[in-house]
Design an enzyme around this catalytic site. Structure first.
Site, PDB file in Angstrom:
ATOM      1  N   GLY A   1      36.008-112.244  55.761  1.00 31.68           N
ATOM      2  CA  GLY A   1      37.563-113.596  56.282  1.00 31.68           C
ATOM      3  C   GLY A   1      38.360-112.230  56.577  1.00 31.68           C
ATOM      4  O   GLY A   1      37.911-110.744  57.822  1.00 31.68           O
ATOM      5  N   SER A   2      39.899-111.979  56.492  1.00 38.93           N
ATOM      6  CA  SER A   2      39.681-111.087  57.611  1.00 38.93           C
ATOM      7  C   SER A   2      40.188-109.831  57.052  1.00 38.93           C
ATOM      8  O   SER A   2      41.698-108.793  57.745  1.00 38.93           O
ATOM      9  CB  SER A   2      41.657-111.691  57.126  1.00 38.93           C
ATOM     10  OG  SER A   2      41.533-113.030  57.801  1.00 38.93           O
ATOM     11  N   ILE A   3      39.268-109.004  56.347  1.00 40.08           N
ATOM     12  CA  ILE A   3      39.693-107.834  56.165  1.00 40.08           C
ATOM     13  C   ILE A   3      38.824-107.464  56.814  1.00 40.08           C
ATOM     14  O   ILE A   3      39.048-106.057  57.071  1.00 40.08           O
ATOM     15  CB  ILE A   3      38.851-107.640  54.513  1.00 40.08           C
ATOM     16  CG1 ILE A   3      39.562-107.770  53.187  1.00 40.08           C
ATOM     17  CG2 ILE A   3      38.486-106.491  54.389  1.00 40.08           C
ATOM     18  CD1 ILE A   3      38.419-107.642  52.093  1.00 40.08           C
ATOM     19  N   THR A   4      38.488-108.340  57.936  1.00 41.16           N
ATOM     20  CA  THR A   4      37.583-107.592  59.262  1.00 41.16           C
ATOM     21  C   THR A   4      38.905-106.866  59.621  1.00 41.16           C
ATOM     22  O   THR A   4      38.746-105.697  60.444  1.00 41.16           O
ATOM     23  CB  THR A   4      37.323-108.815  60.341  1.00 41.16           C
ATOM     24  OG1 THR A   4      35.865-109.303  58.561  1.00 41.16           O
ATOM     25  CG2 THR A   4      36.746-108.075  61.349  1.00 41.16           C
ATOM     26  N   LYS A   5      40.266-107.514  60.020  1.00 34.42           N
ATOM     27  CA  LYS A   5      41.644-107.018  60.628  1.00 34.42           C
ATOM     28  C   LYS A   5      41.575-105.502  60.310  1.00 34.42           C
ATOM     29  O   LYS A   5      42.324-105.144  61.620  1.00 34.42           O
ATOM     30  CB  LYS A   5      42.222-108.135  60.286  1.00 34.42           C
ATOM     31  CG  LYS A   5      42.169-109.455  61.121  1.00 34.42           C
ATOM     32  CD  LYS A   5      43.525-109.767  60.524  1.00 34.42           C
ATOM     33  CE  LYS A   5      43.859-111.448  61.492  1.00 34.42           C
ATOM     34  NZ  LYS A   5      42.453-112.390  60.662  1.00 34.42           N
TER      35      LYS A   5
END
Length: 444
Positions: free
Chosen positions: A77-81
């Protein structure tokens, strides 16, 4: 990627008795959620390279009862950012782009409304570009394949929510544009650039861009709770999240990531400083940076169909906490923060360990009133039958139990309320502690 909704019915952990860096206590805290079916996944806690806890909970695949562990691959999820932010900073170091250049420099066909939007605005969620994942039609479109151009078309003609740099508003749209900028500036697909310039140099062999078509060994299946029990999660085509939420990894690989990023193996010092310097509302570039328990904590959570995740780092103590879950719930976020507290030598109180004290009804009346958490969400406090009750917008009323002066807790959910007073002693507000977050509200 998911939208966050405030709810007094979701469960969470709050910080407060345990032994410093006691792995047994850490396991006890995790088990409180895992045993109730609130958490399923893998957890890792390490200090300066020394692993304090490395365990899996529940199944990577419920149908085959394959256990989770530190080598199980989870969607982030947003750990990707933070990986997208690092990619942008690497490209700036190589002279391929500038954080403070207008995005039209790299996206020449951008609409006029974006003229003042810079790369830094996108990274820090201060662009004003609305997040396409909050649009009413998002749930219908997420199973369908998309391109970066077709994703951008969903929001390019929408008016800005505010002028660039004026406010912080979390926007997945901004990270779709950053994905495009990475590709244009590098001449490579996003997945290839991240693999070649981040994963391979740091030895992260179990990380990558997720795809339904790929046969990926040790990949966890994602699950969602429902009224009839845990079910297989809804389908999302992985061309949708892109650099906003499409990567997968393991707890072991994310330890390598933190060691490499904060150990200076990837970025120049000035780039790392930019990445970890808050711009607005404690958000830096792809990372939240805040003071928690009197020390700096750098972290980010993630949520995507079937998965919730949390990654945190204490730069002063070189502490890493990774919680990757393949069951949608708030557990990874609250567990991550509670485990960081324990790793720092702090205390955590489990819901079953809280004890109520008696407070006279006359004293309880000081708390009566309505407290606004957001323009559309408030909690109302009333004293009925000598008991203090709280009722959130659109929800039932529940009793609050006093634990200390001005500090209360719910028994129906793991949430706590701290009332605040002015210099004259009048109650003027409260702070709702839930999901590992501290949410202030003023008394109306």
């Amino acid at each position: 990627m998911h939208r966050f909704a405030v709810s007094l019915l979701a469960l969470s952990l709050a910080a407060t008795p345990a032994l410093a860096q006691d792995p047994g206590r850490m396991q006890q805290v995790i088990a409180a959620d895992a045993d109730k079916g609130e958490f399923m996944g893998a957890v890792l806690v390490a200090r300066d390279g020394q692993v304090l806890l490395d365990r899996g909970y529940g199944s990577a695949n419920l149908e085959w009862k394959i256990p989770n562990d530190g080598d199980t691959k989870f969607r982030l999820g947003s750990i990707t950012k933070q990986f997208t932010a690092a990619a942008i900073l690497l490209l700036q170091e190589r002279g391929k782009l500038s954080l403070d250049a207008p995005i039209k420099t790299y996206l020449p066909d951008a609409p006029a409304a974006w003229d003042k939007v810079t790369v830094r605005h996108l990274l820090s969620h201060t662009s004003g570009i609305p997040s396409f994942t909050s649009f009413d039609d998002y749930s219908k479109s997420r199973p369908l394949p998309a391109t970066l151009d077709s994703l951008t078309a969903r929001f390019r003609d929408k008016p800005l929510d505010f002028q660039p740099g004026e406010k912080f508003a979390y926007s997945n749209s901004g990270y779709i544009l950053l994905t495009t900028i990475v590709e244009k500036a590098s001449g490579q697909p996003y997945a290839a650039f991240v693999t070649d310039n981040i994963f391979k140099p740091l030895g992260m062999a179990d990380s990558g861009y997720d795809s339904h078509a790929a046969v990926l060994p040790r990949r966890a299946s994602g699950y969602t709770p429902s009224p009839r029990g845990v079910i297989n999660t809804d389908y999302i085509d992985m061309t949708i999240p892109q650099g906003a939420g499409a990567l997968y990894s393991t707890t072991h690989d994310l330890l390598k990531w933190n060691a490499g990023l904060f150990g200076g193996k990837l970025l120049k010092p000035e780039s790392l400083k930019a990445m970890t310097t808050p711009v607005k509302d404690k958000y830096a570039l792809g990372l939240f940076v805040a003071n928690v328990d009197g020390a700096t904590m750098i972290n980010h959570g993630g949520g995507i169909e079937g998965f919730n995740t949390w990654l945190g780092y204490d730069p002063d103590r070189k502490l890493t906490v990774v919680v990757l879950g393949n069951l949608n719930s708030g557990a990874p976020d609250r567990l991550g923060k509670s485990l960081m507290t324990l790793a720092r030598g702090g205390n955590v109180v489990l819901p079953a360990e809280r004890r109520a004290i008696t407070v006279p009804a006359a004293k309880l009346r000081e708390y009566e009133g309505t407290y606004e958490l957001s323009p559309t969400f408030a909690v109302t406090m009333k004293v009925e039958g000598g008991k203090l009750t709280t009722q959130a917008t659109g929800q039932d009323a529940f009793e609050l139990f006093a634990e200390k002066p001005d500090q209360f807790f719910l028994k129906v959910a793991d949430a706590q309320v701290s009332f605040t007073r002015d210099a004259g002693g009048k109650v003027t507000g409260l702070v709702l502690h839930q999901h590992g977050r501290d949410m202030p509200a003023k008394r109306k």
